[in-house]
Design an enzyme around this catalytic site. Structure first.
Site, PDB file in Angstrom:
ATOM      1  N   ARG A  42       0.852  -1.190   0.000  1.00 16.52           N
ATOM      2  CA  ARG A  42       0.000   0.000   0.000  1.00 16.52           C
ATOM      3  C   ARG A  42       0.884   1.235   0.000  1.00 16.52           C
ATOM      4  NH1 ARG A  42      -3.154  -2.847  -1.659  1.00 16.52           N
ATOM      5  NH2 ARG A  42      -5.223  -3.448  -0.894  1.00 16.52           N
ATOM      6  N   HIS A  57       0.409  -0.222 -10.382  1.00 14.62           N
ATOM      7  CA  HIS A  57      -0.471  -1.050  -9.556  1.00 14.62           C
ATOM      8  C   HIS A  57      -0.873  -2.332 -10.297  1.00 14.62           C
ATOM      9  CE1 HIS A  57      -3.415  -0.760  -5.954  1.00 14.62           C
ATOM     10  NE2 HIS A  57      -3.113  -2.026  -6.211  1.00 14.62           N
TER      11      HIS A  57
END
Length: 310
Positions: free
Chosen positions: A225, A273
């Protein structure tokens, strides 16, 4: 026949409809599933946290919400959600994708591939890389993904240390926990992989103090994250040579703004991502099995601890 709302984008429904119907057939569950349904009819929600559904109050028959994503930070704090929340744990999709991405980038840095791929000066440096047994790797986060990545790296010969907030035992991984364990886990590591959830306790975990603990020139790899890292502290550590390279797949703002310093920094690799993603074919099987369990009186799998945030 359970009534199941698919609460995600219309594009996602197009991708998931057929796999979900096949998955429910496979577990022998006759279910009504649709992207639109009267709230008072809904018993389960298959959920993407960025969907339009944010107020669960009208869903008076709701038995459970099944998250399509591994991360639950965008839904776990929703005070209108009273039903159980299950996160996505998909060994054949999410987990396998993460193992491949992490292993690939660890090997890339371990073997020094960049110097051979981009070598405009045509330097002939025959210095061999160390063997994996000489390259200590630390993984922060020993959940499903961290354990799987640790097992894969350990199988290649890397000495793997894993850290988690609470005590764990994982075969083949030196496990540490707590504040003292975190400092010990980071100290001397040559490659650090971040696979922690985004919680108030993990935000800015990799600050200036902790970035100073790995071996000088260590590599930081973050497919976990974005908020785990203090961006300014990382840039300072890169500029000082304390961190030799950072490969980052997640960021505080996504897509990463074009003017962000990470894009232009010579010691940063940005990936968009893609380390791991939910894949409809395998994720549908996980969801169908979990709803089948609930309908037959078995406990739901992968339930989120609301207090812990994951």
């Amino acid at each position: 026949m359970p009534d199941i709302l698919f609460a995600a984008s219309s594009e996602s429904w197009e991708e998931y409809e057929a796999p979900l119907r096949r998955a429910f057939d496979a577990v022998g569950l006759d279910a009504r599933i649709a992207p639109e349904m009267a709230p008072e009819e809904v018993e389960y929600v298959i959920y993407a946290p960025n969907s339009a559904l944010q107020d669960f109050t009208p869903y008076t028959r709701l038995k459970a919400v099944l998250n399509l994503w591994a991360g639950v930070e965008d839904v776990v704090g929703n005070t209108t959600l009273k039903a159980p929340l299950a996160r996505m744990v998909d060994p054949d999709g999410l987990t396998q994708g993460m193992v491949e991405w992490v292993t690939g980038h660890v090997l890339r840095h371990h073997l020094g591939m960049d110097a051979h791929i981009v070598n405009p000066e045509r330097r002939w440096d025959a210095t061999p890389p160390p063997l994996a047994t000489e390259r200590p790797v630390t993984i922060l986060g020993l959940g499903t993904l961290g354990q799987a990545c640790g097992a894969a790296l350990g199988a290649l010969g890397f000495p793997v240390t894993g850290w988690s907030r609470s005590a764990k035992q994982v075969d083949g991984i030196r496990c540490l926990h707590g504040a003292d364990g975190l400092a010990e886990a980071l100290s001397g590591a040559q490659i650090v992989v971040l696979l922690l959830p985004d919680t108030p306790q993990t935000e800015n975990l990799m600050d200036a103090e902790r970035l100073a603990l790995p071996a000088p020139g260590a590599v930081l790899i973050n497919p976990g994250r974005g908020p785990l890292i203090d961006d300014d502290a990382l840039i300072a550590a890169l500029d000082a040579g304390q961190i030799g390279h950072a490969t980052l797949d997640v960021f505080r703002t996504e897509p990463l703004p074009e003017d962000h310093a990470f894009w232009a920094h010579p010691k940063v690799t940005v990936t968009p991502h893609i380390a791991s993603t939910t894949r409809p074919e395998t994720a549908a099987l996980v969801i169908a099995e979990n709803i089948h369990r609930a309908e037959t009186g078995a406990p739901l799998l992968h339930l989120v601890d609301r207090a812990a945030g994951y």
